[in-house]
Design an enzyme around this catalytic site. Structure first.
Site, PDB file in Angstrom:
ATOM      1  N   PRO A  47      22.060  13.788  47.986  1.00 16.38           N
ATOM      2  CA  PRO A  47      22.287  15.217  48.227  1.00 16.38           C
ATOM      3  C   PRO A  47      20.993  15.983  48.508  1.00 16.38           C
ATOM      4  O   PRO A  47      20.066  15.921  47.714  1.00 16.38           O
ATOM      5  CB  PRO A  47      22.904  15.683  46.905  1.00 16.38           C
ATOM      6  CG  PRO A  47      22.339  14.752  45.873  1.00 16.38           C
ATOM      7  CD  PRO A  47      22.084  13.442  46.561  1.00 16.38           C
ATOM      8  N   ASP A  86      22.771  19.176  46.541  1.00 17.08           N
ATOM      9  CA  ASP A  86      22.058  19.328  45.279  1.00 17.08           C
ATOM     10  C   ASP A  86      21.963  20.823  45.009  1.00 17.08           C
ATOM     11  O   ASP A  86      21.368  21.557  45.794  1.00 17.08           O
ATOM     12  CB  ASP A  86      20.660  18.714  45.433  1.00 17.08           C
ATOM     13  CG  ASP A  86      20.079  18.302  44.106  1.00 17.08           C
ATOM     14  OD1 ASP A  86      20.643  18.681  43.062  1.00 17.08           O
ATOM     15  OD2 ASP A  86      19.047  17.617  44.108  1.00 17.08           O
ATOM     16  N   TRP A 538      17.333  15.641  38.720  1.00 13.69           N
ATOM     17  CA  TRP A 538      17.324  14.246  39.178  1.00 13.69           C
ATOM     18  C   TRP A 538      18.313  13.398  38.378  1.00 13.69           C
ATOM     19  O   TRP A 538      18.779  12.372  38.856  1.00 13.69           O
ATOM     20  CB  TRP A 538      15.922  13.646  39.058  1.00 13.69           C
ATOM     21  CG  TRP A 538      15.007  14.160  40.109  1.00 13.69           C
ATOM     22  CD1 TRP A 538      13.956  15.016  39.931  1.00 13.69           C
ATOM     23  CD2 TRP A 538      15.051  13.889  41.506  1.00 13.69           C
ATOM     24  NE1 TRP A 538      13.347  15.279  41.119  1.00 13.69           N
ATOM     25  CE2 TRP A 538      14.003  14.602  42.103  1.00 13.69           C
ATOM     26  CE3 TRP A 538      15.902  13.110  42.301  1.00 13.69           C
ATOM     27  CZ2 TRP A 538      13.773  14.561  43.474  1.00 13.69           C
ATOM     28  CZ3 TRP A 538      15.650  13.070  43.666  1.00 13.69           C
ATOM     29  CH2 TRP A 538      14.605  13.795  44.237  1.00 13.69           C
ATOM     30  N   GLN A 574      11.396   9.261  48.098  1.00 10.23           N
ATOM     31  CA  GLN A 574      12.431   9.107  47.078  1.00 10.23           C
ATOM     32  C   GLN A 574      12.183   7.914  46.155  1.00 10.23           C
ATOM     33  O   GLN A 574      12.982   7.630  45.277  1.00 10.23           O
ATOM     34  CB  GLN A 574      13.812   8.969  47.729  1.00 10.23           C
ATOM     35  CG  GLN A 574      14.247  10.219  48.462  1.00 10.23           C
ATOM     36  CD  GLN A 574      14.326  11.420  47.562  1.00 10.23           C
ATOM     37  OE1 GLN A 574      14.718  11.333  46.409  1.00 10.23           O
ATOM     38  NE2 GLN A 574      13.915  12.578  48.070  1.00 10.23           N
ATOM     39  N   TRP A 578      15.193   9.750  44.003  1.00 10.88           N
ATOM     40  CA  TRP A 578      16.572   9.272  43.931  1.00 10.88           C
ATOM     41  C   TRP A 578      16.653   7.769  43.708  1.00 10.88           C
ATOM     42  O   TRP A 578      17.456   7.294  42.907  1.00 10.88           O
ATOM     43  CB  TRP A 578      17.300   9.669  45.216  1.00 10.88           C
ATOM     44  CG  TRP A 578      18.778   9.646  45.094  1.00 10.88           C
ATOM     45  CD1 TRP A 578      19.531  10.138  44.054  1.00 10.88           C
ATOM     46  CD2 TRP A 578      19.699   9.099  46.037  1.00 10.88           C
ATOM     47  NE1 TRP A 578      20.858   9.932  44.308  1.00 10.88           N
ATOM     48  CE2 TRP A 578      20.991   9.303  45.517  1.00 10.88           C
ATOM     49  CE3 TRP A 578      19.556   8.482  47.272  1.00 10.88           C
ATOM     50  CZ2 TRP A 578      22.126   8.894  46.206  1.00 10.88           C
ATOM     51  CZ3 TRP A 578      20.696   8.090  47.952  1.00 10.88           C
ATOM     52  CH2 TRP A 578      21.969   8.290  47.421  1.00 10.88           C
ATOM     53  N   LYS A 611       0.675  17.154  59.601  1.00 10.83           N
ATOM     54  CA  LYS A 611       1.993  17.489  59.107  1.00 10.83           C
ATOM     55  C   LYS A 611       2.616  18.560  59.995  1.00 10.83           C
ATOM     56  O   LYS A 611       1.919  19.430  60.508  1.00 10.83           O
ATOM     57  CB  LYS A 611       1.884  18.042  57.685  1.00 10.83           C
ATOM     58  CG  LYS A 611       1.754  16.946  56.662  1.00 10.83           C
ATOM     59  CD  LYS A 611       1.920  17.504  55.273  1.00 10.83           C
ATOM     60  CE  LYS A 611       1.772  16.386  54.269  1.00 10.83           C
ATOM     61  NZ  LYS A 611       1.817  16.853  52.895  1.00 10.83           N
ATOM     62  N   LYS A 614       5.110  25.050  60.209  1.00  9.09           N
ATOM     63  CA  LYS A 614       5.697  26.209  60.894  1.00  9.09           C
ATOM     64  C   LYS A 614       4.596  27.135  61.379  1.00  9.09           C
ATOM     65  O   LYS A 614       4.682  27.714  62.446  1.00  9.09           O
ATOM     66  CB  LYS A 614       6.617  26.960  59.936  1.00  9.09           C
ATOM     67  CG  LYS A 614       8.005  26.383  59.920  1.00  9.09           C
ATOM     68  CD  LYS A 614       8.951  27.240  59.084  1.00  9.09           C
ATOM     69  CE  LYS A 614      10.270  26.505  58.938  1.00  9.09           C
ATOM     70  NZ  LYS A 614      10.936  26.765  57.676  1.00  9.09           N
TER      71      LYS A 614
END
Length: 1064
Positions: A47, A86, A538, A574, A578, A611, A614
């Site tokens: 999620p 999530d 988590w 992750q 996760w 990276k 924006k």
RNA sequence: GGGUCUGUAGCUCAGUUGGUUAGAGCAUCGCUCUGAUAAGGCGGGGGUCGGAGGUUCAAGUCCUCCCAGGCCCA
């Protein structure tokens, strides 16, 4: 017959059309439900937070999460795909705090936890519509209507069940851990928050003296946190470090020898030198007497390895409540904890001099006090980088906090999988480590590398957060410390008499349990209040396999059949997220891994290698790019990269456009060619083959491309079943190349020829089959374009009952169509053609100039037969009048040889080099003798043919070139007949260009007029008039000095001139 | 500071159990071809395989150390 194709394809608008079609057909649901429920492939989706918009990282993971389920669906499995959200945790809490202007924990409490939580609930799904739009636009099929949310009542109840399972197994305990703490917010902070707040600041740097009992000696201790001195419980020194007793101004000071000269002069007398070990256990006079007496070892010198002599004095002040190392040492030595600060970091009444003064604020006053006691040896200021509260800019405190933990060293007994056997007992951590070994990781190194190492070093999991919007820790505690863990709403109701429809903090904190007997729930005993913390979110995402199904309250069979999951995919980050929490909880509950296969994708960087930012605008907006070049292209670009094996990807729009050029356009044009000619031939009644009709062609090109497709199918199967997506796209691209640049190019005339014969039908039937099957192969990768091809070729003309390519079965390797020899033959023929082209290029002889002969020398009788069967093809491709295939190359090449190191190396060892030199010196005749089977004795070794790598040397005077497989010689003499034919071809080329220029359709007939032809050109044209007329579809070709036409060009080939007119 | 991955042509990347001209695509230049193609084909230029040691007859490949970058953790 077939829908006409617009050759000016706009892939984005095609994709929009397909999206609407899928919607109309309910294609996604159908694709799932038409597969049998009992044959399932289980995909679990991690999620995301919906507090921001999807970025390229999500698109990449989303594409992987689409391709694999689509593939297995087409392989006949039912692949349910539920999206998840999530919903809990800091990201949304921070947003709501900003919206409501709530800075501190106290602000939130004053505002009302209920109000705050309801605001979080209302705000957390803000971007879900944008997500849904972008994810769908990418072509991803996933079930949003049936999505799970971690804030759902059913989800939260399952999380409670998971927690209680752990609790009942004795895995849950309360304990202390040092955490960064914001006094202004009255809460501990996450690592992420801490990392946002590093700034330079000035702090005091003081050296304090501690008199040692039973002597006139003092020990010097350095600290930068005077406010922790009232909590001092011990001093740490290092056993194997040398300490010196120095006399200075009539006092005696202990200090690490290596630090002596930083504090004392050369001339200060050294009285004694000992190893730290000798000082251990000595008692010292504390600075303050606030702490209660908790241990024998309080106010003594203790050994610790972390003591360093890189700065300070080699002696470290220990306040176990206020530092990680202090805490560890305090635990080891059972010093106890002394924390005289309140929730806002102010001293309590336990420290009367500074009661109500903030810890850091007390530094100055504490130093002043110590100076007055004559305990400060040195006082300086230093500047360092230190974490500050990211909201309030107040310096953070490192402070021991009481938390709930999941113990990893607790033993669990179970029957290990996958092998049946007796039950074994292992620690939870060992179960985790062992279940990791059962997971297939892509890339493989994650298993024993990043993830394996992380498991090896894993510490007990801190499960609790002193926050508000989350799943509550379902533990109620009585005044005497007795605990009840509640695992369901039913249990809660039984214990309290209260039925709840929401398990959030503001609801369940109101519930007090009263019982004297946890078993009978007798409501007359003690009263239990809930511990105030919520769970780390988590814990919730790690509970997802159970909680998305409301297991075990519902769907017991569904869950049991779907655990562990077949497949998950997420980013490299992750590993600690996760992937880890799934592994911990499945090992805790079931002593199994939670998944069988994992694809780990790398991060996506901007084109400049930085990276994506924006602020820097160094990448194109995803939605804008998709609308401009199409989702298929973006998908294929991302999958055709190392990003699907955990490496980083520099996202470049040029790369995406290359995909369009290398794959999408050629494929589209193949389709366009097919439908255009098929429609034309059908309307003329020249095509007996009908779409859907099986027709086996004996034509070698047809058999070859079908065989080539079988190679592709077996290759794709191997890679897909190993989850190596990155190996699939190169195979697809190669096939597109084979199809367009060889099969179709070589077959062009077969479609163009106007006779209706068996071969033409075979060509159509074959290309049709190839396009249809290939669209199925492509379907998981290019869901839109493959669907369009399927619609045009199958659904519309055949009115197939299968409405979508994604409902079809994935094509399987057909041994009847696979012909390995044919593939090798064709490869050899293509090589001969390539060599011929190379010779023409070298000699600067253009392809339109016909040549007399090409000689192809092959290396064996079988190859000779192969090559002979391709004589026509080679002649046509290279524009030569004849092709001679032979085994004798003696008139073209001279042999040289190099050693075959592979066969000789192990036999020769140190003699390898001199022998290699001798071999390089061998002459043509020697080598030929060896090749003919007469071994040569060199002394050190006897050479046979396999010990040599033959190199063919070619005289620069001949138009000859050679590879290990082939030698090719070209006759470059141009006689008059060849020259005339060249002129005819040149003329055809000019006329074809004029046709195009005039905008004529391929089937339109024209007449051609030539004016002012030179005699030789006229001779050439007259000699080849029939041929020219046929090629350019001319009803007449006339030499007419007076006529004119709509379009014309002036031709001048090597001095032969004319003006050419084309009249429609 | 620790772990881990990566480092090969201007760019993006392949490179088998170590085996001798280190490849592909893109870009660039030259030539060429073209009635499906916004394309295609052939060729040229362009490499201290991050660096230094070591093992070996032989290292882009194996070992050690170092350098640079990314990610994760301190």
């Amino acid at each position: 017959m077939f829908r006409p194709i617009d050759s000016d394809a706009s892939f984005p608008s095609l994709e929009e059309r397909i999206l609407a079609l899928w919607e109309k057909d309910n294609a996604f649901r159908e694709s799932v439900s038409r597969r049998p429920a009992e044959k399932s492939f289980v995909f679990n989706d991690g999620p995301p937070f919906a507090t921001g918009l999807p970025h390229y990282g999500h698109l990449l993971a989303g594409t992987i999460k689409d391709i694999v389920p689509r593939y297995w669906t087409m392989k006949g499995f039912r692949v349910e795909r539920r999206f998840g959200w999530d919903c809990h945790g800091l990201p949304i809490e921070n947003i709501i705090q900003d919206q409501l202007g709530l800075n501190t924990v106290r602000d939130i409490q004053n505002h009302g936890v209920g109000n705050f939580n309801e605001a979080c609930r209302a705000g957390v799904l803000k971007y879900t519509q944008e997500w849904r739009r972008t994810v769908s636009r990418m072509g991803r099929w996933v079930d949003f209507d049936n999505e799970y949310k971690t804030m759902d009542l059913s989800f939260m109840e399952s999380v409670w069940w998971v927690f209680k399972q752990c609790f009942d197994k004795g895995l849950i305990y309360q304990g202390y851990r040092i955490q960064p703490y914001s006094p202004a917010l009255a809460t501990s902070l996450s690592n992420f928050e801490v990392n946002q707040g590093y700034r330079m600041r000035q702090d005091p740097s003081i050296t304090v003296s501690f008199p040692l009992e039973g002597s006139d000696e003092v020990l010097l201790v350095w600290t930068t946190t005077p406010w922790t001195l009232p909590s001092n419980l011990a001093i740490a020194i290092k056993e194997d470090l040398e300490y010196t007793l120095v006399s200075h101004q009539e006092k005696k000071y202990w200090i690490a020898e290596s630090r002596r000269l930083s504090y004392f002069g050369e001339n200060d007398p050294v009285l004694d030198k000992v190893m730290g070990k000798a000082l251990l256990g000595r008692r010292y006079k504390p600075l303050f007497e606030y702490a209660p007496y908790m241990s024998e070892r309080q106010y003594t010198l203790l050994a610790a390895d972390f003591v360093s002599d890189s700065d300070g004095t080699g002696a470290v002040h220990i306040a176990p409540s206020f530092g990680e190392e202090d805490f560890q040492l305090g635990m080891k030595e059972s010093l106890g904890l002394f924390d005289p600060l309140d929730a806002e970091g102010k001293f309590t009444h336990l420290v009367p001099e500074w009661t109500s003064v903030g810890a850091k604020d007390a530094d100055k006053s504490i130093i002043h006090h110590l100076k007055s006691q004559n305990r400060i040896f040195k006082h300086e200021t230093f500047e360092h980088s230190y974490p500050h509260c990211w909201r309030t800019d107040v310096p953070l405190l490192y402070r021991a906090q009481k938390n709930w933990f999941l113990a990893l060293d607790k033993e669990l007994t179970a029957v290990p999988e996958p092998v049946e056997g007796p039950a074994v007992t292992k620690t939870l951590k060992q179960w985790m480590i062992d279940s990791n070994q059962q997971i297939r990781w892509v890339p493989e190194h994650i298993r024993d590398g990043r993830f394996g190492k992380w498991l090896d070093g894993a510490r007990d999991w801190n499960l609790s957060r002193n926050r508000f919007w989350g799943t509550c820790i379902p533990v109620w505690i009585a005044e005497d410390g007795d605990m009840i863990c509640v695992g369901s709403r039913e249990e809660l109701e039984a214990l309290s008499g209260i039925h709840v429809e929401d398990l959030h903090k503001h609801i369940v904190d109101e519930i007090v349990l009263k019982t004297s007997d946890k078993k009978t729930f007798n409501a007359k005993g003690k009263s239990y209040k809930r511990t105030p913390e919520v769970l780390d979110c988590w814990f919730e995402s790690g509970s997802m396999p159970y909680a998305q199904n409301h297991y075990p309250f519902e769907n017991r069979e569904v869950f049991e059949a779907s655990f562990p999951a077949d497949f998950i995919a997420e980013g490299l980050d992750q590993t600690r997220g996760w992937f880890y929490t799934l592994t911990v909880l499945s090992a805790a509950l079931f002593q199994k891994p939670a998944m069988k296969n994992v694809i780990v994708n790398g991060i996506i960087l901007a084109e400049d290698g930085q990276k994506m930012s924006k602020r820097l605008r160094n990448y194109p907006d995803p939605n804008e790019l998709i609308n401009r070049v199409g989702a298929d292209a973006v998908r294929l670009f991302m999958i055709d990269s190392a990003a699907v094996k955990g490496e980083e990807l520099k996202f470049s729009e040029v790369g995406v456009k290359n995909i369009v050029r290398a794959v999408l356009l050629p494929l589209w044009n193949s389709l366009s060619l097919f439908t255009t000619y098929a429609n034309a031939d059908a309307s003329k009644g020249q095509l007996t083959w009908k779409p859907g009709q099986d027709l086996v062609s004996q034509n070698e090109l047809d058999r070859w491309i079908l065989s080539d497709l079988q190679s592709l199918l077996s290759r794709v199967k191997v890679e897909m079943e190993a989850y190596r997506l990155y190996n699939v796209v190169p195979a697809l691209v190669e096939f597109v190349d084979d199809l367009t640049n060889w099969y179709i190019r070589r077959s062009r005339r077969r479609f163009w020829k106007s006779e209706n014969d068996q071969d033409k039908n075979g060509a159509y039937a074959t290309l049709y089959r190839i396009l249809v099957d290939f669209s199925k192969v492509l379907a998981p990768f290019l869901p839109f374009l493959s669907e369009e091809i399927y619609q045009i070729l199958v659904r519309e003309p055949v009115s197939a009952t299968t409405v979508s390519v994604h409902h079809c079965d994935y094509p399987v390797f057909d041994p009847a169509l696979f012909d390995e020899t044919l593939n090798a033959k064709m490869a050899l023929a293509r090589q001969a053609v390539n060599l011929g082209r190379t010779l023409r290029a070298e000699r600067n002889i253009k392809n339109r100039q016909p040549l007399k002969q090409l000689i192809v020398v092959v290396r064996g009788e079988e190859q000779r037969k192969w090559m002979v069967s391709f004589e026509d093809l080679i002649r046509d491709e290279l524009n030569v009048k004849s092709v001679e295939v032979t085994l004798d190359e003696s008139s073209f090449v001279k042999y040289k040889a190099k050693a075959n190191f592979k066969t000789l190396g192990s036999r020769l060892g140190k003699n390898m080099k001199p022998v290699a030199d001798k071999i390089a010196q061998l002459g043509h005749d020697d080598i030929q003798a060896i090749l003919e089977g007469r071994p040569l004795d060199l002394g050190e070794v006897t050479l046979t043919a396999e010990d040599l790598q033959v190199v063919r040397e070619v005289s620069p005077d001949l138009a000859v070139t050679a590879t290990p497989e082939l030698t090719v010689a070209l006759d470059t003499v141009v006689d008059e007949a060849l020259r005339l034919e060249m002129l005819a071809r040149e003329t055809i080329s000019r006329i074809q260009n004029l046709r195009k220029e005039a905008g004529l359709a391929v089937t339109d007939t024209v007449s051609v007029l030539l004016k002012g032809s030179t005699p030789l050109l006229r001779q050439a044209l007259e000699a080849h008039l029939t041929y020219i007329s046929a090629e350019v579809l001319a009803s007449s070709v006339r030499f007419d000095e007076s006529g004119e036409g709509a379009v014309f060009c002036d031709m001048d080939v090597e001095g032969e001139q004319a003006r050419i007119y084309v009249v429609a």
